[in-house]
Enzyme design. Structure first.
Site, mmCIF file in Angstrom:
data_model
loop_
_atom_site.group_PDB
_atom_site.id
_atom_site.type_symbol
_atom_site.label_atom_id
_atom_site.label_comp_id
_atom_site.label_asym_id
_atom_site.label_seq_id
_atom_site.Cartn_x
_atom_site.Cartn_y
_atom_site.Cartn_z
ATOM 1 N N GLU A 98 0.942 -1.205 -0.107
ATOM 2 C CA GLU A 98 0.040 0.126 0.197
ATOM 3 C C GLU A 98 0.898 1.258 -0.061
ATOM 4 O O GLU A 98 2.105 1.172 0.082
ATOM 5 C CB GLU A 98 -0.968 -0.140 1.217
ATOM 6 C CG GLU A 98 -2.102 -1.130 1.238
ATOM 7 C CD GLU A 98 -3.128 -1.022 2.315
ATOM 8 O OE1 GLU A 98 -3.357 -0.153 2.888
ATOM 9 O OE2 GLU A 98 -3.555 -2.311 2.650
ATOM 10 N N HIS A 155 -8.832 9.460 2.797
ATOM 11 C CA HIS A 155 -8.448 8.372 1.760
ATOM 12 C C HIS A 155 -8.640 8.835 0.606
ATOM 13 O O HIS A 155 -9.758 9.235 0.239
ATOM 14 C CB HIS A 155 -9.232 7.125 2.256
ATOM 15 C CG HIS A 155 -8.644 5.670 1.629
ATOM 16 N ND1 HIS A 155 -8.658 5.733 0.220
ATOM 17 C CD2 HIS A 155 -8.289 4.888 2.149
ATOM 18 C CE1 HIS A 155 -7.882 4.445 -0.007
ATOM 19 N NE2 HIS A 155 -7.575 3.708 1.272
ATOM 20 N N ARG A 184 -0.746 8.896 1.726
ATOM 21 C CA ARG A 184 -2.200 9.177 1.548
ATOM 22 C C ARG A 184 -2.528 10.742 1.303
ATOM 23 O O ARG A 184 -3.142 11.350 0.814
ATOM 24 C CB ARG A 184 -2.992 8.742 2.509
ATOM 25 C CG ARG A 184 -3.458 7.338 2.142
ATOM 26 C CD ARG A 184 -4.293 6.598 3.386
ATOM 27 N NE ARG A 184 -4.459 5.450 3.117
ATOM 28 C CZ ARG A 184 -4.803 4.415 3.871
ATOM 29 N NH1 ARG A 184 -5.357 4.828 5.202
ATOM 30 N NH2 ARG A 184 -4.724 3.252 3.800
ATOM 31 N N HIS A 219 -11.318 9.602 6.324
ATOM 32 C CA HIS A 219 -11.218 8.039 6.669
ATOM 33 C C HIS A 219 -10.651 7.756 7.900
ATOM 34 O O HIS A 219 -11.103 6.779 8.466
ATOM 35 C CB HIS A 219 -10.102 7.553 5.508
ATOM 36 C CG HIS A 219 -9.674 6.233 5.618
ATOM 37 N ND1 HIS A 219 -10.676 5.193 5.404
ATOM 38 C CD2 HIS A 219 -8.631 5.558 5.929
ATOM 39 C CE1 HIS A 219 -10.138 4.123 5.342
ATOM 40 N NE2 HIS A 219 -8.874 4.291 5.948
ATOM 41 N N ARG A 273 -1.172 8.876 9.148
ATOM 42 C CA ARG A 273 -1.069 7.570 9.178
ATOM 43 C C ARG A 273 -0.388 6.479 7.990
ATOM 44 O O ARG A 273 -1.088 6.882 7.042
ATOM 45 C CB ARG A 273 -2.193 6.997 9.786
ATOM 46 C CG ARG A 273 -2.300 5.320 9.993
ATOM 47 C CD ARG A 273 -3.508 4.867 10.685
ATOM 48 N NE ARG A 273 -4.475 4.984 9.800
ATOM 49 C CZ ARG A 273 -4.936 4.024 8.872
ATOM 50 N NH1 ARG A 273 -4.315 2.736 8.751
ATOM 51 N NH2 ARG A 273 -6.091 4.208 8.333
HETATM 52 P P1 FAD Z 1 -13.994 0.573 15.961
HETATM 53 O O1 FAD Z 1 -13.495 -0.704 15.026
HETATM 54 O O2 FAD Z 1 -14.486 1.601 15.193
HETATM 55 O O3 FAD Z 1 -14.556 0.202 17.093
HETATM 56 C C1 FAD Z 1 -15.174 1.039 17.827
HETATM 57 C C2 FAD Z 1 -16.239 0.423 18.584
HETATM 58 O O4 FAD Z 1 -16.950 1.352 19.634
HETATM 59 C C3 FAD Z 1 -17.501 -0.087 17.782
HETATM 60 O O5 FAD Z 1 -18.009 -1.284 18.544
HETATM 61 C C4 FAD Z 1 -18.654 1.130 18.261
HETATM 62 O O6 FAD Z 1 -19.925 0.676 18.076
HETATM 63 C C5 FAD Z 1 -18.261 1.218 19.758
HETATM 64 N N1 FAD Z 1 -18.646 2.592 20.050
HETATM 65 C C6 FAD Z 1 -18.673 3.794 19.635
HETATM 66 N N2 FAD Z 1 -19.235 4.799 20.471
HETATM 67 C C7 FAD Z 1 -19.613 4.004 21.534
HETATM 68 C C8 FAD Z 1 -20.430 4.477 22.597
HETATM 69 N N3 FAD Z 1 -20.789 5.775 22.749
HETATM 70 N N4 FAD Z 1 -21.054 3.478 23.573
HETATM 71 C C9 FAD Z 1 -20.585 2.152 23.248
HETATM 72 N N5 FAD Z 1 -19.931 1.683 22.172
HETATM 73 C C10 FAD Z 1 -19.379 2.500 21.343
HETATM 74 N N6 FAD Z 1 -6.961 0.096 9.117
HETATM 75 C C11 FAD Z 1 -5.888 -0.843 8.848
HETATM 76 O O7 FAD Z 1 -5.094 -0.972 9.521
HETATM 77 N N7 FAD Z 1 -5.868 -1.551 7.664
HETATM 78 C C12 FAD Z 1 -6.830 -1.483 6.983
HETATM 79 O O8 FAD Z 1 -7.013 -2.247 6.025
HETATM 80 C C13 FAD Z 1 -8.008 -0.515 7.253
HETATM 81 N N8 FAD Z 1 -9.113 -0.620 6.186
HETATM 82 C C14 FAD Z 1 -10.045 0.230 6.600
HETATM 83 C C15 FAD Z 1 -11.174 0.422 5.597
HETATM 84 C C16 FAD Z 1 -12.219 1.317 6.040
HETATM 85 C C17 FAD Z 1 -13.601 1.267 5.265
HETATM 86 C C18 FAD Z 1 -12.392 2.106 7.202
HETATM 87 C C19 FAD Z 1 -13.384 2.699 7.743
HETATM 88 C C20 FAD Z 1 -11.155 1.908 8.090
HETATM 89 C C21 FAD Z 1 -10.081 1.151 7.769
HETATM 90 N N9 FAD Z 1 -8.894 1.048 8.191
HETATM 91 C C22 FAD Z 1 -7.665 0.137 8.364
HETATM 92 C C23 FAD Z 1 -8.708 1.826 9.875
HETATM 93 C C24 FAD Z 1 -9.326 0.795 10.735
HETATM 94 O O9 FAD Z 1 -10.066 0.133 10.511
HETATM 95 C C25 FAD Z 1 -9.715 1.485 12.164
HETATM 96 O O10 FAD Z 1 -8.908 2.490 12.422
HETATM 97 C C26 FAD Z 1 -9.775 0.494 13.138
HETATM 98 O O11 FAD Z 1 -10.467 -0.682 13.043
HETATM 99 C C27 FAD Z 1 -10.266 1.080 14.601
HETATM 100 O O12 FAD Z 1 -10.599 0.209 15.530
HETATM 101 P P2 FAD Z 1 -11.410 0.637 16.929
HETATM 102 O O13 FAD Z 1 -11.246 -0.630 17.798
HETATM 103 O O14 FAD Z 1 -10.463 1.568 17.495
HETATM 104 O O15 FAD Z 1 -12.568 1.255 16.391
HETATM 105 C C1 SIN Z 2 -7.340 0.568 2.469
HETATM 106 O O1 SIN Z 2 -7.433 -0.675 2.473
HETATM 107 O O2 SIN Z 2 -6.800 1.337 1.587
HETATM 108 C C2 SIN Z 2 -7.432 0.990 3.884
HETATM 109 C C3 SIN Z 2 -6.235 0.691 4.636
HETATM 110 C C4 SIN Z 2 -5.954 1.640 5.766
HETATM 111 O O3 SIN Z 2 -6.846 2.534 6.200
HETATM 112 O O4 SIN Z 2 -5.139 1.547 6.460
#
Ligand code: FAD
Ligand code: SIN
Length: 525
Positions: A117, A246, A293, A354, A389
């Site tokens: 990537e 993104h 990015r 993103h 990032r």
């Molecule tokens: P999340 O996975 O968003 O989890 C947050 C949790 O908190 C959820 O369960 C939500 O419901 C809960 N929550 C929120 N507010 C409250 C509240 N008030 N009360 C109770 N629960 C609550 N990163 C990579 O490293 N590789 C990738 O390939 C990649 N691809 C991506 C593709 C997309 C489309 C997106 C959107 C992001 C991508 N990212 C990627 C970024 C990465 O997915 C996220 O940064 C990461 O998953 C965040 O994890 P998290 O556990 O911090 O948050």
């Molecule tokens: C992607 O697959 O392009 C997202 C990867 C990331 O947010 O790290």
């Protein structure tokens, strides 16, 4: 309204919340852990991750190379010690995830198939086709459900963190050292009751805030609730000006959230072209489509502004189509569903909000500035990402810090024996059901449009000043509503989106240099 006590309370069920819960539950089988999440168990940014997880995996790669790529992408605003710690811990955390059941793609040599990537100088991304996040999310849920000391509560919406603010009659200032977190007030969406959840340690793992913008890849749950709660509790929050756009969200006018076309597609060889069919990235960066990015998004923004066209395109037509489909079936099928045949047609794309590179500041142990409160995942600002990032470092950061936070709680398990001070229940006096929910949704849309139009990839003092004026009005209006209406997820999310928007604008106004994902026309040298 009930009072529910546990040893550890984790807010959020993405990779950050669940991986922390698993490590704690395995090491402390006699301690009770509650994971509360506001939607169903799997809904999260994690579930939608496509590209994969970065880790140094073979002899052609090195920790030094991953470290240097992370620093360069972050415009050297990163915390070097944190970068080293995360990169060097990556293989162990990935092996653990594999042991827990995560399945990553294997190539014809029977080795892990490593994707590439933007900003990575080599192939180092483990993935499960183009649905890596779903694979990880479901693996973690299965683990959590097998552990008897975790209680997993879906449709439980955290409203506020409980601190001295709720039972001592004194004003709390930002940076004050003697503030403690004792749990959270949580709305049970099934009963509409607001219960008091007391815990000795609280882990904020509520994810990102893409929904503060109208155009985003983030699902509707990504409303920055953890940022809002931590801000009101006076935790330190930093680097909010570094919003990562993104470069290649699918351009589908009127569709929100925007479907992501993974950066791994460019890693596989796709070109970014303008409407005339010209590649333009090499005019800006020698890495072309695989620059980081911030650089690619700004170049696309410039191309759109100068051409007057609404989007640019990804050209995949020259690629080995069978191999492409094997790696990206979800993307190919999505394109097909809207009439785009990737073997012949260009995919229209546009940058979209993103990822939040900043967040609730934590130290190298994952601790926030509030005692007993940790933050992990996208809600946290660890210092790993600096000003922008590096792709696929986010899931990794959450796994590494999940392990570190769990270890810190385990090392200090005597803290889990302390008594709680008397905590009042949530006060609902004087509130009633909102008559016009449209007022809440209108304010939400207004904030999203202000952020899209005035606080985007390119900013200026004038745009930021206009944004803050509009946001101030919406803030006042929302706070008035909040005092009057029965608590609902809608009003809480609006307050949290307001807080995120305010912090992004304020910290953008305070920035003195264009770095990484932050770019102001007034600061061009
Ligand atoms: P999340 O996975 O968003 O989890 C947050 C949790 O908190 C959820 O369960 C939500 O419901 C809960 N929550 C929120 N507010 C409250 C509240 N008030 N009360 C109770 N629960 C609550 N990163 C990579 O490293 N590789 C990738 O390939 C990649 N691809 C991506 C593709 C997309 C489309 C997106 C959107 C992001 C991508 N990212 C990627 C970024 C990465 O997915 C996220 O940064 C990461 O998953 C965040 O994890 P998290 O556990 O911090 O948050
Ligand atoms: C992607 O697959 O392009 C997202 C990867 C990331 O947010 O790290």
């Amino acid at each position: 309204m009930s009072v529910i006590q546990s040893d550890i309370l984790i807010l959020g069920s993405g990779v950050a919340g669940l991986s922390t819960a698993i490590k704690l539950a395995k090491a402390l089988p006699n301690k009770s852990i509650i994971v509360a999440t506001k939607n169903n168990k799997e809904e999260s940014n994690t579930k939608y991750a496509q590209g994969g997880i970065a880790a140094v995996w073979n002899e052609d790669d090195s920790f030094e190379s991953h470290i240097q790529d992370t620093l360069k992408a972050g415009d050297y605003e990163n915390d070097l010690e944190v970068v080293k710690m995360v990169v060097e811990n990556a293989p162990e955390r990935l092996n653990e995830l594999i042991q827990w059941g995560a399945d990553f793609d294997i190539n014809s040599k029977n080795e892990y198939d490593l994707g590439k990537e933007g900003g990575h100088s080599t192939n180092r991304i483990l993935h499960h086709k183009d649905v890596t996040g779903y694979e990880i999310q479901m693996t973690l849920i299965k683990q959590v459900e097998s552990l008897a000391n975790i209680q997993f509560l879906d449709h439980h919406f955290a409203i506020e963190l409980i601190t001295e603010h709720h039972f001592k009659n004194k004003k709390i200032e930002l940076g004050q050292k003697d503030i403690h977190c004792y749990g959270a007030y949580i709305l049970n969406e099934k009963t509409s009751e607001i219960d008091t959840y007391l815990a000795h340690k609280v882990v904020l793992a509520t994810g990102g805030s893409g929904q503060s913008y109208a155009t985003t890849t983030n699902p509707v749950i990504a409303t920055g609730d953890g940022i809002g709660m931590a801000f009101r509790a006076k935790a330190q929050i930093d680097d909010m000006q570094y919003i990562q756009f993104h470069p290649t969200a699918l351009y589908e006018p009127g569709k929100s959230p925007a479907f992501l076309i993974s950066e791994a597609v460019r890693g596989f060889g796709a070109y970014i072209k303008n409407k005339k069919g010209e590649r333009f990235m090499f005019k800006v960066d020698e890495r072309g489509e695989l620059a980081s990015r911030d650089i690619v998004s700004r170049a696309i923004n410039m191309e759109i502004n100068t051409s007057g066209n609404e989007c640019v395109y990804l050209d995949c037509t020259h690629l080995d189509q069978e191999a492409f489909y094997n790696h990206f079936p979800n993307i190919v099928d999505k394109c097909k569903s809207i009439g785009i045949n990737v073997t012949k047609d260009y995919i229209p794309v546009l940058p979209a909000m993103h990822y939040m590179c900043g967040g609730v500041s934590v130290n190298r142990e994952g601790k926030t500035t509030i005692n007993n409160l940790y933050a992990n995942g996208e809600v946290a600002r660890t210092g790993l990402h600096g000003a922008n990032r590096l792709a696929s470092n986010s899931l990794l950061e959450a796994l590494v810090f999940g392990d570190i936070i769990a270890q810190n709680i385990i090392d200090n398990k005597a803290d889990l024996e302390q008594a709680f001070p008397p905590i009042p229940e949530w006060n609902t006096e004087g509130t009633m059901d909102p008559k016009e929910l449209i007022l809440i949704s209108h304010n939400r849309k207004s904030v999203q449009n202000i952020m899209n139009d005035l606080v985007g990839i390119v900013r200026s003092h004038q745009r930021l000043e206009r944004a803050i004026d509009h946001l101030n009005y919406i803030y006042e209006d929302t706070e008035k509503m909040f005092k009057r209406v029965t608590i609902s997820p809608q009003i809480c999310e609006l307050r949290n989106i307001n807080a995120v928007a305010y912090l992004i604008v304020k910290q953008s106004m305070e920035a003195r240099e264009n770095k990484g994902a932050f770019y102001s026309l007034d600061l061009i040298l």
